[in-house]
Design a protein around this motif. Structure first.
Motif, short mmCIF file in Angstrom:
data_model
loop_
_atom_site.label_atom_id
_atom_site.label_comp_id
_atom_site.label_asym_id
_atom_site.label_seq_id
_atom_site.Cartn_x
_atom_site.Cartn_y
_atom_site.Cartn_z
N HIS A 285 25.04 71.90 26.35
CA HIS A 285 26.07 72.30 26.96
C HIS A 285 27.57 71.85 26.26
CE1 HIS A 285 24.42 75.11 29.93
NE2 HIS A 285 23.68 74.16 30.63
N ASN A 290 30.64 73.80 27.14
CA ASN A 290 30.55 73.90 28.54
C ASN A 290 30.70 72.68 29.55
OD1 ASN A 290 29.86 76.36 27.76
ND2 ASN A 290 27.54 76.06 27.83
N ALA A 291 31.91 72.38 29.89
CA ALA A 291 32.15 71.04 30.28
C ALA A 291 31.51 70.73 31.64
CB ALA A 291 33.62 70.83 30.49
N ASP A 292 31.69 71.78 32.58
CA ASP A 292 31.21 71.69 33.90
C ASP A 292 29.72 71.51 33.94
OD1 ASP A 292 33.69 71.80 34.90
OD2 ASP A 292 33.69 73.96 35.62
N GLU A 293 29.04 72.50 33.09
CA GLU A 293 27.49 72.45 33.01
C GLU A 293 26.88 70.94 32.33
OE1 GLU A 293 29.56 74.56 31.99
OE2 GLU A 293 28.74 76.69 32.56
N GLU A 295 28.61 68.36 32.66
CA GLU A 295 28.56 67.29 33.79
C GLU A 295 27.43 67.28 34.75
OE1 GLU A 295 29.98 64.09 34.95
OE2 GLU A 295 31.98 65.33 35.03
N ARG A 296 27.12 68.34 35.29
CA ARG A 296 26.02 68.78 36.17
C ARG A 296 24.54 68.00 35.35
NH1 ARG A 296 28.63 73.56 37.69
NH2 ARG A 296 27.66 74.65 36.14
#
Length: 429
Positions: A285, A290-293, A295-296
């Motif tokens: 990611h 894809n920063a949010d993905e 982090e998750r």
């Protein structure tokens, strides 16, 4: 040899004696201690004091009991007795080189490279290969898995250019066994699972050595073997390897493959396995932006790692620990151009990371240098890059220099700075 010689320096004619040369090559320092006392008049108490070894330990070694194995002790013994580095698997010691001679290479890395195969062979499970057409015993998969785990340690200190043939040979041997021997259905599944492990290790070495077509073929073979064995965790890991390699070509497809790897292993996989696969999903990611993905996925890896409570984990996933996860987090934030998050994490983790893992530390330092550049800290980036170049020198892996190339290109914009000019010259050397 130059400089002041200590009173414990062994005479050249003694060092050249065949029995002493053989003892040194085998790191049989007990024999060296015995000869030093008997032939050079150096007492055990003096040896103990100079080498930092307890007197009773020196006597025990001299009687042929025990062995010196730590790098630090071997270096100290070499210096105390003035044993040239090449005689014990070290680079030339500083006292061997004239003051106006070339700078010495890092002795620790040279020592590890020359002695890794021999030291790891100690305790390598011996296998009784059945005769042609013979039946395989039910204990063979466990023995092969133990052997595979032991050989995996080579990757800690050697690059894929050094290990590929060894790992490929193990894979081919097990594949031939599956084709030409007889065994129960349960034993067959066990052998297929080991085959999947071996294919992944050979594939990783191929990838690390720049053999990308071979790596992909081995990863695919691993996935098929793991599925046939009913080993969901290894099947998931094969997909993770394919995703990691696929980031070079199609980032979005690689993200999808990484997500499939987590789903394939499933929620019942060992916590260490889930931590590894989610870590690699985070990396996919991050490279895709894809920063949010990212982090998750890092949060999922962290949660899985927190579940590792001493229960046995597969050896192929056991290297993932808190330090490794911190490094991956820093790498991800570097790719996402978040230097304020990346630098502190990488600095803290790499301070605990031993230089003996030269290839990996060089790689990880490249991301730290990248983040320093993004933050505008050019001199610090140059310093870290120079350290990475030092570590990667002589490592049989294409990846450190590949990773450092764009960093060096960015540094080239600041060549007027002395620190940058120095590291660019180092890179050209």
């Amino acid at each position: 040899m130059t400089g002041h010689e200590p009173p414990t320096a062994l005479p050249r004619e003694l060092l050249e004696r065949p029995d002493v040369r053989s003892a040194l090559a085998a790191h049989d320092f007990g024999t060296v201690f015995y000869v030093a006392r008997a032939e050079a008049g150096i007492s055990y108490s003096q040896i103990a004091a100079e080498c930092g070894i307890k007197p009773e330990r020196v006597g025990t070694l001299a009687k042929g009991n025990g062995k010196v194995t730590s790098f630090e002790k071997i270096v100290r013994i070499a210096d105390v007795f003035r044993i040239p580095g090449h005689m014990v698997g070290l680079a030339a010691r500083p006292w061997e080189i004239p003051p106006d001679g070339p700078a010495t290479a890092a002795p620790r890395r040279e020592f590890l490279k020359t002695s890794a195969a021999a030291s790891l062979a100690v305790g390598l499970p011996e296998l009784s290969r059945p005769a042609t057409g013979g039946r395989v015993g039910g204990d063979l998969p466990a023995k092969l898995r133990q052997r595979t785990a032991r050989l995996r340690r080579l990757d800690d200190v050697l690059g894929g250019g050094d290990t590929y043939r060894t790992y490929l040979g193990e894979y081919q041997s097990t594949r031939a066994l599956l084709r030409h021997r007889t065994y129960t259905q349960e034993t067959g599944r066990g052998l297929l699972s080991v085959l999947a492990e071996q294919a992944q290790q050979a594939g990783w070495a191929a990838f690390d050595g720049g053999r990308h077509a071979e790596a992909r073929g081995l990863y695919e073979a691993s996935r098929i073997a793991a599925v046939d064995a009913g080993d969901a965790a290894l099947a998931g890991n094969a997909l993770a390897f394919l995703a990691y390699q696929g980031l070079r070509e199609d980032r979005q497809a690689a993200v999808q493959t990484a997500a499939r790897s987590c789903a394939t292993a499933g929620p019942d996989a060992a916590p260490g396995v889930r931590a590894l696969l989610y870590e690699r999903l985070a990396w996919a990611h991050a490279v895709a932006g894809n920063a949010d993905e990212t982090e998750r996925a890092l949060d999922a890896a962290r949660a899985a790692l927190a579940e590792v409570d001493g229960a046995p984990q597969p050896d192929w996933a056991a290297w993932v620990d808190e330090t490794e996860l911190q490094i991956m987090s820093g790498r991800c934030w570097t790719e996402l151009r978040r230097p304020l998050r990346a630098v502190p994490v990488l600095e803290a983790a790499l301070a605990r990371y031993d230089d003996s893992h030269a290839r990996d530390k060089a790689l990880y330092l490249s991301w730290l240098a990248d983040s320093y550049l993004t933050a505008g800290e050019v001199e610090q980036a140059a310093k870290v890059t120079g350290r990475a170049l030092d570590l990667s020198s002589g490592v049989a892996s294409v990846r450190p220099r590949e990773r450092l190339a764009p960093v060096l290109h960015r540094l080239g914009e600041h060549e007027a700075l002395p620190a940058v000019a120095d590291v660019l010259e180092q890179a050209r050397g």
